[in-house]
Design an enzyme around this catalytic site. Structure first.
Site, PDB file in Angstrom:
ATOM      1  N   TYR A 143      33.631  41.049  51.995  1.00 38.14           N
ATOM      2  CA  TYR A 143      34.640  40.467  51.109  1.00 38.14           C
ATOM      3  C   TYR A 143      36.016  40.865  51.606  1.00 38.14           C
ATOM      4  O   TYR A 143      36.292  42.046  51.835  1.00 38.14           O
ATOM      5  CB  TYR A 143      34.443  40.959  49.675  1.00 38.14           C
ATOM      6  CG  TYR A 143      35.458  40.392  48.706  1.00 38.14           C
ATOM      7  CD1 TYR A 143      35.416  39.052  48.329  1.00 38.14           C
ATOM      8  CD2 TYR A 143      36.459  41.200  48.164  1.00 38.14           C
ATOM      9  CE1 TYR A 143      36.349  38.528  47.443  1.00 38.14           C
ATOM     10  CE2 TYR A 143      37.389  40.689  47.271  1.00 38.14           C
ATOM     11  CZ  TYR A 143      37.337  39.353  46.917  1.00 38.14           C
ATOM     12  OH  TYR A 143      38.258  38.837  46.044  1.00 38.14           O
ATOM     13  N   ASP A 235      39.902  45.742  57.871  1.00 32.79           N
ATOM     14  CA  ASP A 235      40.260  45.600  56.458  1.00 32.79           C
ATOM     15  C   ASP A 235      40.075  46.969  55.807  1.00 32.79           C
ATOM     16  O   ASP A 235      38.967  47.370  55.463  1.00 32.79           O
ATOM     17  CB  ASP A 235      39.368  44.549  55.801  1.00 32.79           C
ATOM     18  CG  ASP A 235      39.676  44.351  54.321  1.00 32.79           C
ATOM     19  OD1 ASP A 235      40.342  45.224  53.728  1.00 32.79           O
ATOM     20  OD2 ASP A 235      39.226  43.351  53.750  1.00 32.79           O
ATOM     21  N   LYS A 264      45.481  48.863  47.364  1.00 30.56           N
ATOM     22  CA  LYS A 264      45.013  49.937  46.504  1.00 30.56           C
ATOM     23  C   LYS A 264      45.870  51.209  46.616  1.00 30.56           C
ATOM     24  O   LYS A 264      46.970  51.266  46.083  1.00 30.56           O
ATOM     25  CB  LYS A 264      43.529  50.195  46.756  1.00 30.56           C
ATOM     26  CG  LYS A 264      42.678  48.947  46.452  1.00 30.56           C
ATOM     27  CD  LYS A 264      41.206  49.213  46.500  1.00 30.56           C
ATOM     28  CE  LYS A 264      40.378  47.946  46.332  1.00 30.56           C
ATOM     29  NZ  LYS A 264      40.387  47.379  44.994  1.00 30.56           N
TER      30      LYS A 264
END
Length: 424
Positions: A143, A235, A264
């Protein structure tokens, strides 16, 4: 445990929010999600006043826990009082960029954006603009945010969109391969190498049960991309400044990608994303190059202040020693429980990530397909609700990671292990 207020709030939300939530994963808990009133150190308190040990930690951003140190909160408050944003540059965004470039091996230049999704969208666009190529290799089941180029399913020969609303033509430029399968990666480069702009990969697959790379796997991807003139994109939206400390997962695995995406933790709990990499590649972004990227809220001063103070605090204190030690204690304790009960489950994770995946054969997952074969519904519908009844808040489903924060204590770990032992 009384959760009437959460049920009532969800009932109201269903009338005004699609599915009653603003992010799909939040609707996963059955029969309705828990509405949170506030955070407290390593805990959350729900709308009914129930208190839980919180291992969700905002799905990763809260490295320091819910109670940020005074230096973080005072910096945020000062920035807010001076005006929330200006649409013009500020010194604090330069300072945060300087911090990141000092510590992350691959990053010479940065572009701040507003989410992990925006960061990976920008990374794919930049890779295509830099190489002049169209195709992107991704990991099956991975994802990379809600973007058209990576919302795909299937395999290298039969890629298709994984969501309605995405034309098949997008999937035709995306090549999914199984994580940890070196032969599959080599085969797609043999067939499509001249048209592959980038390989986009999480250093640790942390959006579907936590799957770690086999020794040498990322080195293999690094070799393939160099040989074929493609970019390697890590990522690190989840792993960044959590796995591998300040050097991130790329430092832990000693593999330097061409581009890295962040989110984040780099924003200290506020909305953020970032794209970083080699100057030669990054300067293809506008206004220097011809790959367009822009955003009104990019480099938001409140977010930049929170991120800078969070990372500075982590650098100056023993944050990583603390969270990683608790992570080790959790994983060791969980392995003992699983072994003592003779369960075929797998304890996975590294540093401050942990999870028990309900595998059926006792073998740790090598790719996301292995996680998908686990007893997902048992974890979601039977196990998690019982843990919540015992005051332990776990991730919303079998696939999401769980996170340790600096605010967690040994008592939190012990209470959690007691609950696992009881429920399992």
């Amino acid at each position: 445990m009384n959760r009437d207020t959460s049920r009532e709030l969800y009932d109201r939300a269903l009338d005004v929010l699609v599915g009653g939530v603003n992010s799909s994963v939040r609707a996963a808990p059955q029969p309705y999600p828990t509405f949170v009133r506030k955070g407290d150190a390593g805990h959350v308190v729900d709308a009914d006043g129930n208190k839980y040990v919180d291992w969700v930690m905002g799905l990763g951003p809260l490295l320091l826990g819910h109670d940020a140190p005074e230096r973080v909160t005072s910096s945020v408050q000062r920035r807010t009082s001076e005006g929330p944003m200006y649409g013009m540059p500020t010194e604090v965004e330069v300072e945060l960029a300087e911090f990141v470039t000092r510590h992350v091996p691959s990053v010479e230049m940065l572009r701040f954006v507003n989410s992990g999704t925006e960061a990976t969208v920008s990374a794919v666009r930049l890779a295509r603009g830099y190489t002049g190529r169209s195709k992107v290799v991704v990991m099956e089941g991975g994802y990379h945010g809600a973007q058209e180029s990576t919302l795909v399913e299937g395999d290298a020969e039969h890629a298709r969109p994984s969501s309605a609303g995405i034309p098949q033509s997008f999937a035709e430029h995306t090549i999914p391969v199984p994580f940890n399968d070196r032969a599959a990666a080599s085969e797609v480069f043999e067939e499509h190498g001249d048209d592959i702009a980038a390989v986009l990969v999480e250093p640790v697959m942390a959006n579907k049960g936590i799957v770690e790379p086999q020794d040498g796997y990322h080195d293999h991807l690094r070799g393939l991309t160099r040989e074929h003139g493609s970019l390697l994109v890590f990522d690190e939206v989840i792993t960044g400044f959590r796995v591998g400390g300040l050097a991130c997962a790329q430092g832990k695995f000693d593999v330097t990608p061409d581009l890295t995406t962040f989110g984040k933790i780099v924003g200290g709990g506020f909305p953020v994303g970032a794209l970083g990499g080699r100057t030669e590649v990054m300067e293809h972004l506008t206004p220097v190059g011809d790959v367009f990227q822009a955003g009104t809220f990019s480099g938001h001063p409140v977010t930049m202040a929170a991120g800078l103070q969070t990372l500075t605090y982590a650098a100056e204190k023993d944050v990583y020693d603390h969270v990683n030690a608790l992570g080790d204690d959790l994983r060791d304790g969980l392995r003992d429980i699983v072994d003592d009960k003779g369960l075929p489950y797998s304890v996975v994770g590294t540093d401050s990530l942990f999870k028990v995946v309900f595998t059926r054969d006792g073998e740790p997952p090598e790719n996301t397909a292995d996680v998908g074969k686990a007893a997902v519904d048992r974890w979601n519908r039977v196990f998690r609700p019982q843990m919540q009844e015992r005051g332990i808040m776990l991730a919303q489903n079998q696939f999401e990671s769980q996170f340790v924060s600096d605010a967690h204590t040994q008592a939190d770990v012990d209470a959690t292990l007691d609950a696992y032992d009881d429920v399992l």
